[in-house]
Write a protein that holds these residues in place. Structure first.
Motif, PDB file in Angstrom:
ATOM      1  N   VAL A 140      21.022  22.598  24.763  1.00 43.21           N
ATOM      2  CA  VAL A 140      20.629  22.349  23.847  1.00 43.21           C
ATOM      3  C   VAL A 140      19.497  22.047  23.414  1.00 43.21           C
ATOM      4  O   VAL A 140      19.072  23.003  21.856  1.00 43.21           O
ATOM      5  CB  VAL A 140      20.116  20.831  24.533  1.00 43.21           C
ATOM      6  CG1 VAL A 140      19.561  19.674  23.694  1.00 43.21           C
ATOM      7  CG2 VAL A 140      22.078  19.708  25.095  1.00 43.21           C
ATOM      8  N   ALA A 144      18.456  23.969  19.411  1.00 46.46           N
ATOM      9  CA  ALA A 144      17.703  23.498  18.031  1.00 46.46           C
ATOM     10  C   ALA A 144      17.002  24.530  17.756  1.00 46.46           C
ATOM     11  O   ALA A 144      16.791  24.204  16.951  1.00 46.46           O
ATOM     12  CB  ALA A 144      17.007  22.157  19.013  1.00 46.46           C
ATOM     13  N   TRP A 147      18.442  26.143  15.373  1.00 51.09           N
ATOM     14  CA  TRP A 147      18.957  26.211  13.922  1.00 51.09           C
ATOM     15  C   TRP A 147      17.936  24.579  13.238  1.00 51.09           C
ATOM     16  O   TRP A 147      17.465  24.733  12.772  1.00 51.09           O
ATOM     17  CB  TRP A 147      19.566  24.296  14.153  1.00 51.09           C
ATOM     18  CG  TRP A 147      20.850  24.351  14.085  1.00 51.09           C
ATOM     19  CD1 TRP A 147      21.996  26.041  14.480  1.00 51.09           C
ATOM     20  CD2 TRP A 147      22.238  23.578  15.085  1.00 51.09           C
ATOM     21  NE1 TRP A 147      23.427  25.604  14.502  1.00 51.09           N
ATOM     22  CE2 TRP A 147      23.892  24.102  15.379  1.00 51.09           C
ATOM     23  CE3 TRP A 147      21.443  22.851  16.236  1.00 51.09           C
ATOM     24  CZ2 TRP A 147      23.807  23.591  16.259  1.00 51.09           C
ATOM     25  CZ3 TRP A 147      22.962  22.172  17.093  1.00 51.09           C
ATOM     26  CH2 TRP A 147      23.614  23.105  16.735  1.00 51.09           C
ATOM     27  N   CYS A 154      19.714  16.969  18.684  1.00 51.80           N
ATOM     28  CA  CYS A 154      20.565  17.490  19.514  1.00 51.80           C
ATOM     29  C   CYS A 154      20.873  17.078  20.747  1.00 51.80           C
ATOM     30  O   CYS A 154      20.525  16.640  21.287  1.00 51.80           O
ATOM     31  CB  CYS A 154      20.358  19.367  19.198  1.00 51.80           C
ATOM     32  SG  CYS A 154      19.347  20.286  18.345  1.00 51.80           S
ATOM     33  N   HIS A 164      25.014  18.344  16.431  1.00 51.91           N
ATOM     34  CA  HIS A 164      23.757  18.788  15.422  1.00 51.91           C
ATOM     35  C   HIS A 164      24.268  16.944  14.551  1.00 51.91           C
ATOM     36  O   HIS A 164      24.949  17.598  14.248  1.00 51.91           O
ATOM     37  CB  HIS A 164      22.831  18.647  15.177  1.00 51.91           C
ATOM     38  CG  HIS A 164      21.838  18.136  13.989  1.00 51.91           C
ATOM     39  ND1 HIS A 164      21.643  18.253  12.576  1.00 51.91           N
ATOM     40  CD2 HIS A 164      20.653  18.031  14.396  1.00 51.91           C
ATOM     41  CE1 HIS A 164      20.926  17.688  12.016  1.00 51.91           C
ATOM     42  NE2 HIS A 164      20.068  17.716  13.344  1.00 51.91           N
ATOM     43  N   SER A 170      27.536  22.187  14.908  1.00 54.36           N
ATOM     44  CA  SER A 170      27.876  22.329  16.057  1.00 54.36           C
ATOM     45  C   SER A 170      28.125  24.380  17.210  1.00 54.36           C
ATOM     46  O   SER A 170      28.131  24.980  16.129  1.00 54.36           O
ATOM     47  CB  SER A 170      29.046  21.487  16.892  1.00 54.36           C
ATOM     48  OG  SER A 170      29.982  22.063  17.153  1.00 54.36           O
TER      49      SER A 170
END
Length: 721
Positions: A140, A144, A147, A154, A164, A170
């Motif tokens: 995760v 994160a 992104w 997330c 997200h 995804s």
């Protein structure tokens, strides 16, 4: 199968790093391990956990490793199921494989990696959850960061993706594995709320079954290698004897026989296949010398003398003053109980494959004691540990017999003489039966005293038996020499009796003894649960109610007892000649009560018609596996209770095969009902928990049906089977 050496682990780590895999495991301090390093970067603060499973995430999917011997009990499903839950995986897409051997996969509470004591799930439930949770958080976090979003926005979700939700973005775990592998593992991974479990608690399909159905599963006896030879062996039938002379010519004359090898206490015939090896073995007439000439009558006499005299006894439980309470009791009863030696009788006889060459050794073996097997071979050959490679196979039954490494040692010594060629050793069924490490025979004297209301006020129990820990785990003996395995099931019964004394008298005998399914509880639960029935009879009380009233402070005992009685219809009328018996006992972190129903048939014999078992094993990770384990334990326990015994004459075991050491046949199988108590407690043991109650429940049912009290096993000796 998996290879388990340092060089193999290094190769896997390097390959995984290059391929963009995320590999997670743990060391003895409980730290997550990443490619290229077995030094913890961020150990869990409490240092209490050491999960020994890997998870590999890559383009080909997810592979979860389990570090326990798969011998039919389902650990290759249950252990990965725990990790997969925290990692938010879809079960059907998960692949599983045995974990490699090494310190990283040894639980800190253990000194070695083994599969015994019904502890695979109960010891590793929390550690495996933490590894799965750590992997999930790292994935995760990697998403994160890619992104450029707050990590709390997330989430991981099945089937192995990070999403997200606000934007709908995804990424698969495979896309994130390389980045996640570069992150620092969390010190305290956040575990899922059990209310959100999708996999734990469900009867998911077993991962080992397809290969066992289509024949691709590999047991030691299935291993095929280029140039493979096959051997079978014979040891001196007398305990402690040795090989004096052997004319090899008859075996060497058989086509396909390559060698006849002599050792101090045994010999082997090596051939192109098992059949010529066995024909060669059968053609030989060895001459043995030395060894014991003890027989079963002398063994029984020694046990009775030690137990009866009370000399050299070790007290293991004392409450109040049992002697005074007995003297002042309103009613008293005394009984002597005896149980025999028992073989494990696994369906696959002992077998192993070995190749000794170039200063090293490869072994293919199904073993319950991987660490010991690995170190034993290195010591036997006098080579460094890292020169031994262990390939782990499925086990064709364990029950404690494959906790031993004697058969593996034979395979290695034979291979050492065969100039680099691999050798598969397969024992005959006769050798397997006569060269075991047997459940100890025991002699037991019990005394009980009742007050005017019929409640027990005194209980004494003296056990005379060999020590099995003295050989297999001497460090587990108490400082005074007490073998705790010998008194399991005797010191932990649930009955509130104010004055108790339990003692053990060690008896040294030449018969080799070892751990048998449920270990000491298998003998002692028979004794204690039959004797509590005798006290109920003396008090004129219902056996179930009598037990229940004495279970003060034991709610889990009482819960399984109550449900077993309810589901068995305790107290409802039975047909003429039928009887019910009950027994309850706990061992290895699980509680079980069973009710047996038997029918007296013409000729003074009985037939077991029904067995109702209720188990409290804490949270059942996979209920269908738990149910199968209980059914297995009942069949195992019935085989022993009805027929099982090992007898000795002239210092040698008399039984040779299933004709004289029978197991339960399909037409003798009763109806079995298994009920698992719902629980939010931590998982307990399963594999051995339901064996101890079988013999006493059946014996007590025989008394209910016939009025005949049986105090020794097997029941067949009493003409009732």
């Amino acid at each position: 199968m998996t290879s388990t050496t340092h060089s193999r682990r290094d190769t896997l780590r390097g390959f995984a790093a290059a391929a963009g895999f995320l590999i997670l495991g743990a060391n003895r301090a409980g730290a997550v391990l990443l490619p290229g390093s077995y030094v913890p970067r961020a150990p869990f603060e409490d240092g209490a956990f050491s999960p020994f499973a890997w998870v590999e995430i890559g383009p080909g999917g997810v592979l979860i490793r389990y570090a326990a011997a798969e011998m039919g009990q389902g650990v290759s499903t249950a252990l990965p199921q725990i990790l997969a839950e925290e990692l938010e995986l879809e079960w059907e897409s998960v692949r599983v494989a045995p974990a490699p051997l090494g310190a990283a996969f040894i639980h800190p509470r253990l000194r070695e990696r083994d599969s015994a004591g019904s502890r695979s799930v109960r010891f590793n439930y929390e550690p495996l959850r933490r590894v799965g949770a750590a992997a999930r958080q790292m994935l995760v976090q990697a998403a994160a960061e890619r992104w450029d979003l707050p990590v709390e926005t997330c989430a991981a979700e099945a089937p192995g993706r990070v999403v997200h939700p606000a934007s709908g973005r995804s990424l698969s775990y495979a896309d994130l594995a390389d980045a996640a592998a570069r992150l620092t593992p969390p010190r305290e991974p956040r575990l899922k709320d059990p209310a959100r479990f999708r996999l734990i608690g469900r009867s998911l399909r077993r991962k080992d079954v397809p290969a066992k159905v289509d024949g691709s599963a590999v047991f030691a006896s299935d291993v095929r290698l280029p140039g493979l030879l096959t051997a079978t062996s014979m040891q001196c039938p007398r305990f402690g004897g040795r090989l004096a002379a052997l004319d090899e010519a008859p075996a060497r004359a058989i086509p396909g026989v390559r060698a006849v090898l002599r050792f101090d206490t045994w010999f082997a015939v090596v051939a192109d296949g098992f059949w010529p090896a066995k024909r060669g073995l059968d053609a030989l007439t060895p001459r043995w010398e030395g060894g014991s000439d003890i027989d079963s009558a002398a063994i029984s006499a020694k046990l009775a003398a030690a137990g009866g005299s009370g000399e050299a006894t070790l007290e293991t439980r004392r409450l109040g003053d049992a002697a005074a309470a007995l003297a002042g009791s309103e009613r008293r009863i005394e009984a002597v109980y005896e149980v025999p030696y028992l073989a494990h009788a696994t369906m696959e006889p002992m077998s192993a494959v070995a190749r000794v060459a170039a200063g090293g050794c490869e072994i293919w073996v199904g073993t319950q004691r991987q660490s010991v097997a690995h170190d034993y071979v290195a010591t036997l050959l006098g080579i460094p540990r890292d020169r031994v490679t262990l390939h782990e196979t499925y086990l064709g039954g364990g029950f404690g017999r494959r906790f031993e490494v004697d058969y593996l040692g034979q395979a290695v010594l034979i291979a050492q003489r065969m100039e680099g060629r691999p050798v598969k050793l397969i024992w005959t069924r006769e050798e397997d039966t006569r060269q075991g490490f047997y459940r100890p025979a025991t002699w037991n004297r019990l005394e009980g005293g009742l007050d005017t209301a019929g409640r027990p006020v005194a209980w004494t129990h003296r056990i005379a038996a060999q020590s099995l820990l003295q050989r297999i785990r001497p460090y587990a003996l108490r400082p005074n020499g007490l073998d705790v395995a010998a008194v399991e099931g005797a010191v932990n019964h649930p009955y509130a009796i104010p004055n108790q004394r339990v003692e053990w008298s060690r008896v040294d005998l030449p018969v080799p003894v070892g751990a048998w399914r449920s270990v000491g509880s298998s003998q002692n639960a028979f004794v204690t649960e039959c004797f509590i029935d005798e006290l109920a009879q003396l008090a004129g009380a219902d056996p179930y109610r009598y037990r229940r009233d004495l279970m003060t402070g034991h709610p889990r005992h009482r819960a399984v007892l109550d449900l077993a009685a309810e589901r068995a219809g305790w107290g409802t009328p039975l047909p003429a000649g039928h009887g019910r018996g009950v027994a309850a006992a706990e061992c290895f972190g699980g509680w079980c009560a069973q009710v047996a129903e038997v029918e007296a048939v013409p000729g003074g014999r009985i037939r077991v018609r029904r067995m109702v078992a209720v188990l409290d094993c804490g949270l059942a990770v996979n209920p269908s596996i738990v149910e199968a384990q209980v059914e297995s334990a009942i069949v195992f326990g019935l085989s022993a209770a009805l027929f099982g015994q090992i007898t000795v004459a002239g210092g040698a075991v008399q039984q040779t095969n299933f004709d004289d050491h029978p197991i339960l046949r399909i037409d003798e199988m009763p109806r079995i009902e298994v009920h698992i108590l719902p629980s939010h407690e931590a998982p307990g043991g399963v594999g051995e928990i339901a064996t101890p109650q079988v013999a006493p429940a059946v014996a007590n049912a025989i008394f209910a049906a016939t009025g005949r009290r049986i105090r020794s096993l097997p029941l067949a000796l009493h003409g009732v089977v």
